[in-house]
Write a protein that holds these residues in place. Sequence first.
Motif, PDB file in Angstrom:
ATOM      1  N   LEU A 201       0.829  -1.202   0.000  1.00 51.23           N
ATOM      2  CA  LEU A 201       0.000   0.000   0.000  1.00 51.23           C
ATOM      3  C   LEU A 201       0.868   1.259   0.000  1.00 51.23           C
ATOM      4  O   LEU A 201       0.594   2.216  -0.742  1.00 51.23           O
ATOM      5  CB  LEU A 201      -0.922  -0.006   1.217  1.00 51.23           C
ATOM      6  N   ALA A 202       1.904   1.269   0.828  1.00 45.42           N
ATOM      7  CA  ALA A 202       2.800   2.425   0.898  1.00 45.42           C
ATOM      8  C   ALA A 202       3.481   2.674  -0.447  1.00 45.42           C
ATOM      9  O   ALA A 202       3.665   3.830  -0.860  1.00 45.42           O
ATOM     10  CB  ALA A 202       3.842   2.205   1.988  1.00 45.42           C
ATOM     11  N   LYS A 203       3.828   1.607  -1.132  1.00 46.91           N
ATOM     12  CA  LYS A 203       4.455   1.738  -2.443  1.00 46.91           C
ATOM     13  C   LYS A 203       3.482   2.353  -3.446  1.00 46.91           C
ATOM     14  O   LYS A 203       3.854   3.258  -4.209  1.00 46.91           O
ATOM     15  CB  LYS A 203       4.935   0.373  -2.930  1.00 46.91           C
ATOM     16  N   ARG A 204       2.230   1.893  -3.433  1.00 45.59           N
ATOM     17  CA  ARG A 204       1.219   2.432  -4.358  1.00 45.59           C
ATOM     18  C   ARG A 204       0.952   3.907  -4.087  1.00 45.59           C
ATOM     19  O   ARG A 204       0.739   4.688  -5.009  1.00 45.59           O
ATOM     20  CB  ARG A 204      -0.092   1.654  -4.240  1.00 45.59           C
ATOM     21  N   LYS A 205       0.968   4.283  -2.810  1.00 49.00           N
ATOM     22  CA  LYS A 205       0.651   5.660  -2.425  1.00 49.00           C
ATOM     23  C   LYS A 205       1.893   6.558  -2.345  1.00 49.00           C
ATOM     24  O   LYS A 205       1.780   7.750  -2.049  1.00 49.00           O
ATOM     25  CB  LYS A 205      -0.049   5.657  -1.059  1.00 49.00           C
ATOM     26  N   SER A 206       3.062   5.979  -2.589  1.00 54.66           N
ATOM     27  CA  SER A 206       4.331   6.727  -2.539  1.00 54.66           C
ATOM     28  C   SER A 206       4.537   7.407  -1.179  1.00 54.66           C
ATOM     29  O   SER A 206       4.874   8.585  -1.084  1.00 54.66           O
ATOM     30  CB  SER A 206       4.387   7.768  -3.662  1.00 54.66           C
ATOM     31  N   ILE A 207       4.315   6.634  -0.109  1.00 53.70           N
ATOM     32  CA  ILE A 207       4.530   7.127   1.254  1.00 53.70           C
ATOM     33  C   ILE A 207       5.715   6.380   1.865  1.00 53.70           C
ATOM     34  O   ILE A 207       5.767   5.148   1.830  1.00 53.70           O
ATOM     35  CB  ILE A 207       3.282   6.919   2.145  1.00 53.70           C
ATOM     36  N   ARG A 208       6.646   7.105   2.423  1.00 59.77           N
ATOM     37  CA  ARG A 208       7.789   6.490   3.086  1.00 59.77           C
ATOM     38  C   ARG A 208       7.300   5.668   4.278  1.00 59.77           C
ATOM     39  O   ARG A 208       6.449   6.127   5.053  1.00 59.77           O
ATOM     40  CB  ARG A 208       8.764   7.578   3.555  1.00 59.77           C
ATOM     41  N   CYS A 209       7.816   4.461   4.422  1.00 60.83           N
ATOM     42  CA  CYS A 209       7.285   3.529   5.419  1.00 60.83           C
ATOM     43  C   CYS A 209       8.424   2.833   6.153  1.00 60.83           C
ATOM     44  O   CYS A 209       9.323   2.265   5.524  1.00 60.83           O
ATOM     45  CB  CYS A 209       6.395   2.504   4.723  1.00 60.83           C
ATOM     46  N   GLU A 210       8.378   2.876   7.470  1.00 58.11           N
ATOM     47  CA  GLU A 210       9.378   2.211   8.303  1.00 58.11           C
ATOM     48  C   GLU A 210       8.705   1.115   9.123  1.00 58.11           C
ATOM     49  O   GLU A 210       7.682   1.356   9.771  1.00 58.11           O
ATOM     50  CB  GLU A 210      10.073   3.216   9.220  1.00 58.11           C
ATOM     51  N   LEU A 211       9.264  -0.085   9.069  1.00 58.68           N
ATOM     52  CA  LEU A 211       8.687  -1.255   9.715  1.00 58.68           C
ATOM     53  C   LEU A 211       9.501  -1.671  10.926  1.00 58.68           C
ATOM     54  O   LEU A 211      10.726  -1.552  10.934  1.00 58.68           O
ATOM     55  CB  LEU A 211       8.655  -2.433   8.737  1.00 58.68           C
ATOM     56  N   SER A 212       8.828  -2.178  11.933  1.00 67.70           N
ATOM     57  CA  SER A 212       9.494  -2.852  13.046  1.00 67.70           C
ATOM     58  C   SER A 212       9.156  -4.331  12.922  1.00 67.70           C
ATOM     59  O   SER A 212       7.985  -4.722  13.045  1.00 67.70           O
ATOM     60  CB  SER A 212       9.011  -2.314  14.396  1.00 67.70           C
ATOM     61  N   LEU A 213      10.174  -5.152  12.657  1.00 65.91           N
ATOM     62  CA  LEU A 213       9.961  -6.565  12.360  1.00 65.91           C
ATOM     63  C   LEU A 213      10.093  -7.440  13.600  1.00 65.91           C
ATOM     64  O   LEU A 213      10.795  -7.092  14.559  1.00 65.91           O
ATOM     65  CB  LEU A 213      10.966  -7.041  11.313  1.00 65.91           C
ATOM     66  N   GLU A 214       9.436  -8.589  13.542  1.00 67.89           N
ATOM     67  CA  GLU A 214       9.619  -9.633  14.538  1.00 67.89           C
ATOM     68  C   GLU A 214      10.592 -10.664  13.978  1.00 67.89           C
ATOM     69  O   GLU A 214      10.735 -10.799  12.762  1.00 67.89           O
ATOM     70  CB  GLU A 214       8.286 -10.300  14.870  1.00 67.89           C
ATOM     71  N   GLY A 215      11.266 -11.392  14.854  1.00 68.39           N
ATOM     72  CA  GLY A 215      12.184 -12.425  14.398  1.00 68.39           C
ATOM     73  C   GLY A 215      12.385 -13.486  15.466  1.00 68.39           C
ATOM     74  O   GLY A 215      12.120 -13.256  16.650  1.00 68.39           O
ATOM     75  N   GLN A 216      12.833 -14.658  15.040  1.00 69.00           N
ATOM     76  CA  GLN A 216      13.115 -15.749  15.968  1.00 69.00           C
ATOM     77  C   GLN A 216      14.489 -15.516  16.586  1.00 69.00           C
ATOM     78  O   GLN A 216      15.502 -15.990  16.104  1.00 69.00           O
ATOM     79  CB  GLN A 216      13.069 -17.088  15.229  1.00 69.00           C
ATOM     80  N   MET A 217      14.509 -14.738  17.656  1.00 66.95           N
ATOM     81  CA  MET A 217      15.771 -14.355  18.295  1.00 66.95           C
ATOM     82  C   MET A 217      16.096 -15.276  19.460  1.00 66.95           C
ATOM     83  O   MET A 217      15.209 -15.702  20.195  1.00 66.95           O
ATOM     84  CB  MET A 217      15.697 -12.918  18.808  1.00 66.95           C
ATOM     85  N   ALA A 218      17.370 -15.533  19.638  1.00 65.46           N
ATOM     86  CA  ALA A 218      17.851 -16.244  20.827  1.00 65.46           C
ATOM     87  C   ALA A 218      18.810 -15.345  21.591  1.00 65.46           C
ATOM     88  O   ALA A 218      18.612 -15.051  22.762  1.00 65.46           O
ATOM     89  CB  ALA A 218      18.531 -17.543  20.426  1.00 65.46           C
TER      90      ALA A 218
END
Length: 255
Positions: A201-218
């Motif tokens: 959606l951000a790409k279609r609307k040309s809006i800068r987007c920052e994500l906070s990801l989850e991950g399998q951390m040890a």
Amino acid sequence: MIQQLCPVQSCNEIAARTFLLRFNSREIASSAQPGQFVNILAAGLGEGPLLRRPFSISRIEGDIVELIFHVVGIGTNLLSRKHLGDSIDVVGPLGQPFHGNADYDTALLVAGGIGVAPFPFLTNDLLKRGKRIETFVGYRNAKQIFIKHLQSVHISTDDGSEGFHGNVVQLFESSLSQNNFGKAKIFACGPTVMLKALTELAKRKSIRCELSLEGQMACGIGICQGCAVERTEGTAKYALVCKDGPTFLSTEVNL
């Protein structure tokens, strides 16, 4: 990075199976930035899971660090039982923070479920920077809602029991079509399927987007290599969520 035994101040249920834990650490509280996380050993020796669990820093109040988490397994269940007088083994602050100082006027915060956890801390930072804030949060049902310390909140629920009937990306897209947010930047945290839809959606609307990801951390510090995410470009094929993230521009990673 600091490792400490930190005294617990309180741990209370604030929504269905969702808890707010507060612990004391002057060192972590004074150095943490929005978007960073801590890695916690939920059990003592021989009492439960061996590996630490990562939790976004939700809010700082003086020397108190707040975490919001949902009980999903043995580790989080043990953590939910902590109370005043207990101590927890904490490593942090870890990871890369959100980039709240970029060139934009309106911060659009989009969260799915427990993905709302880092946003009270970010909200406080954005208010200090004089940014306009609009917050979009999605839950399965009304019993899971928690929105304290957020600004201009718009709610969606999958079952329609509160607010917009649908998922948070649908709510957000509807709001984009009806409002002029000016020069905006999206900050998002939640399930990967949500972040992927939001990235498109951000790409279609040309809006800068920052994500906070989850991950399998040890380890939480880049040694175990368990939280790799594919980069979109560059010489290194993969980034580590714990060390290079958890915050990434949506254009930097393939979800």
